[in-house]
Design a protein around this motif. Structure first.
Motif, PDB file in Angstrom:
ATOM      1  N   LEU A   4      34.401  41.127  55.955  1.00  0.00           N
ATOM      2  CA  LEU A   4      34.090  42.460  55.452  1.00  0.00           C
ATOM      3  C   LEU A   4      35.296  43.375  55.628  1.00  0.00           C
ATOM      4  N   PHE A   5      35.846  43.377  56.854  1.00  0.00           N
ATOM      5  CA  PHE A   5      36.974  44.248  57.166  1.00  0.00           C
ATOM      6  C   PHE A   5      38.176  43.915  56.299  1.00  0.00           C
ATOM      7  N   LEU A   6      38.507  42.614  56.232  1.00  0.00           N
ATOM      8  CA  LEU A   6      39.689  42.212  55.471  1.00  0.00           C
ATOM      9  C   LEU A   6      39.549  42.539  53.988  1.00  0.00           C
ATOM     10  N   PHE A   7      38.339  42.331  53.469  1.00  0.00           N
ATOM     11  CA  PHE A   7      38.116  42.630  52.054  1.00  0.00           C
ATOM     12  C   PHE A   7      38.368  44.118  51.767  1.00  0.00           C
ATOM     13  N   PHE A   8      37.791  44.976  52.602  1.00  0.00           N
ATOM     14  CA  PHE A   8      37.942  46.410  52.348  1.00  0.00           C
ATOM     15  C   PHE A   8      39.358  46.897  52.664  1.00  0.00           C
ATOM     16  N   LEU A   9      39.999  46.239  53.617  1.00  0.00           N
ATOM     17  CA  LEU A   9      41.398  46.574  53.918  1.00  0.00           C
ATOM     18  C   LEU A   9      42.264  46.315  52.682  1.00  0.00           C
ATOM     19  N   ARG A  10      42.008  45.166  52.053  1.00  0.00           N
ATOM     20  CA  ARG A  10      42.752  44.807  50.858  1.00  0.00           C
ATOM     21  C   ARG A  10      42.526  45.851  49.753  1.00  0.00           C
ATOM     22  N   LEU A  11      41.265  46.243  49.588  1.00  0.00           N
ATOM     23  CA  LEU A  11      40.951  47.247  48.569  1.00  0.00           C
ATOM     24  C   LEU A  11      41.640  48.572  48.861  1.00  0.00           C
ATOM     25  N   GLY A  12      41.697  48.891  50.169  1.00  0.00           N
ATOM     26  CA  GLY A  12      42.281  50.177  50.566  1.00  0.00           C
ATOM     27  C   GLY A  12      43.692  50.354  50.067  1.00  0.00           C
ATOM     28  N   PHE A  13      44.421  49.254  49.960  1.00  0.00           N
ATOM     29  CA  PHE A  13      45.815  49.348  49.527  1.00  0.00           C
ATOM     30  C   PHE A  13      45.963  49.638  48.036  1.00  0.00           C
TER      31      PHE A  13
END
Lengths: 177, 226
Positions: A4-13
């Motif tokens: 979950l965290f990694l997915f949203f981190l990726r989106l954040g960029f």
């Protein structure tokens, strides 16, 4: 929760310009990971859209909450916001620490007109999205009247923006179906 | 426009007086300002600009028009939610890292709580037609607020034919479906190139260009206000 965290981190960029573009990406990933059904996701988008704050961050907290409770919501929001904090901080360093005022002036010279266009485009998207609901002629007339009255309230009488939102909500409940 | 200009001038003198009276921003003050503002940022960050302007310039006297316009442009150009970025940037500008932390907490916590609260309510009650109609109305209210924000930013952005053309070209590209990121990068590069060549030309005619005689005080306002 790590996924979950990694997915949203990726989106954040990649969430430039408000984050409306992220909605389909979150939808695809939700379906793939089995986080939410299609129906639940559509409801989540509606709630995210009518809540204050950026829609992508709102959607992230709902998806996170559905999958991992409060902790999931916090993790998703942290993932989405962290990259923008980092990049905004980098911009800050560039602008305020170096103090190369001349180059900053030149940068803003071209940047500000583009930002103005982005904001006008946000208006266009919001309006077009709204016109898609039911009879668009009536919607358009209603919208123009609200913009006109709201503009007078804001510019001429310098009312607080929240009053315009309250006024438009009451008008919507009274005249829209 | 005419009356608008007068209004700004009137504010200008009030603001200078206010600046002298009001103490420098505190952690709690910044936190409170953003806690107050965040819950009304319906429809994304741009809708918050008018209220932000009222709070920062008229109520608090912490910034002037140009400083705010500069911060908001940066916020829109950085990735992420415009409102959250604006909070971090303005907070940093007012009180360094701790100002940014205060503004960030103020901007994020209320909306986070409201989203989850609304989602829980929505899950229980479903949606009534009246609620939907009211929300439809709010969309147009938000459109009004964002248009107002565009006018304010536009007034500091567009000061000659070139910037006006750039704005229209960017708008056309957006309508044609070009990703905003390309436009932000492209606009920045074009602006730098255009301003640089223009400054060079100006330097040929007038050695003492306004660019060089600028270092008066700490005011970081633009040189392109002509």
């Amino acid at each position: 929760m790590g996924t979950l965290f990694l997915f949203f981190l990726r989106l954040g960029f990649v969430s430039f310009g408000g984050g409306y573009a992220l909605i389909p990406m979150i939808e695809q990933e939700s379906a793939r990971q089995g986080w939410m059904t299609q129906d639940a996701f559509l409801n989540a988008v509606t709630v995210a859209g009518m809540s204050p704050g950026p829609i992508a961050v709102n959607l992230g907290s709902i998806v996170g909450y559905r999958t991992n409770g409060i902790a999931g919501a916090i993790v998703a929001v942290a993932g989405l916001i962290l990259p923008s904090i980092l990049m905004t901080a980098a911009l800050l360093l560039l602008i305020y620490r170096l103090r190369k005022q001349l180059w900053i002036d030149r940068l803003f010279y071209g940047l500000q007109p583009v930002v103005t266009a982005l904001i006008l485009f946000a208006v266009y998207r919001l309006g077009i999205g709204r016109l898609g609901h039911g009879a668009w002629g009536g919607q358009l007339l209603f919208g123009l009247v609200i913009i006109g009255l709201g503009w007078v309230m804001l510019v001429r009488y310098r009312m607080h923006p929240i009053l315009i939102l309250i006024f438009s909500a009451i008008a919507g409940a009274a005249f829209l179906t | 426009m005419e009356t608008d200009g007068k209004r700004t001038d009137g504010n200008g003198t009030n603001r200078k007086e206010a600046e002298r009276k009001i103490a420098s921003p505190t952690f709690a003050g910044i936190l409170w300002s953003f806690l107050k503002l965040a819950p009304i940022s319906f429809g994304g960050g741009y809708a918050i600009f008018p209220a932000l302007e009222k709070e920062m310039i008229a109520n608090r006297g912490w910034m002037d028009d140009r400083e705010l316009a500069e911060s908001l442009s940066l916020a829109a150009a950085a990735p992420g939610g415009v409102g959250v970025n604006a909070a971090f940037l303005i907070g940093y500008r007012l009180k360094g890292i701790w100002g940014a932390v205060a503004a960030g907490i103020g901007a994020i916590v209320p909306t986070f709580a409201i989203v989850l609260g609304l989602f829980l309510i929505y899950q229980r009650t479903g949606d009534s037609p009246k609620v939907r109609a009211a929300l439809g109305g709010v969309t147009w209210g938000i459109v009004t607020l964002i248009l107002f924000a565009a006018l304010r930013i536009g007034r500091s952005a567009i000061h000659d034919k070139f910037t006006a053309g750039l704005m229209l070209a960017a708008l056309a590209c957006l309508l044609a479906g070009l990703p905003p990121l390309y436009l932000i990068v492209g606009g920045a590069l074009i602006g730098i190139a255009a301003a640089w060549t223009r400054d060079r030309k100006r330097d040929d005619h007038k050695p003492a260009s306004p660019m060089t005689g600028r270092a008066v005080g700490g005011d970081t306002s633009y040189m392109y206000y002509i």
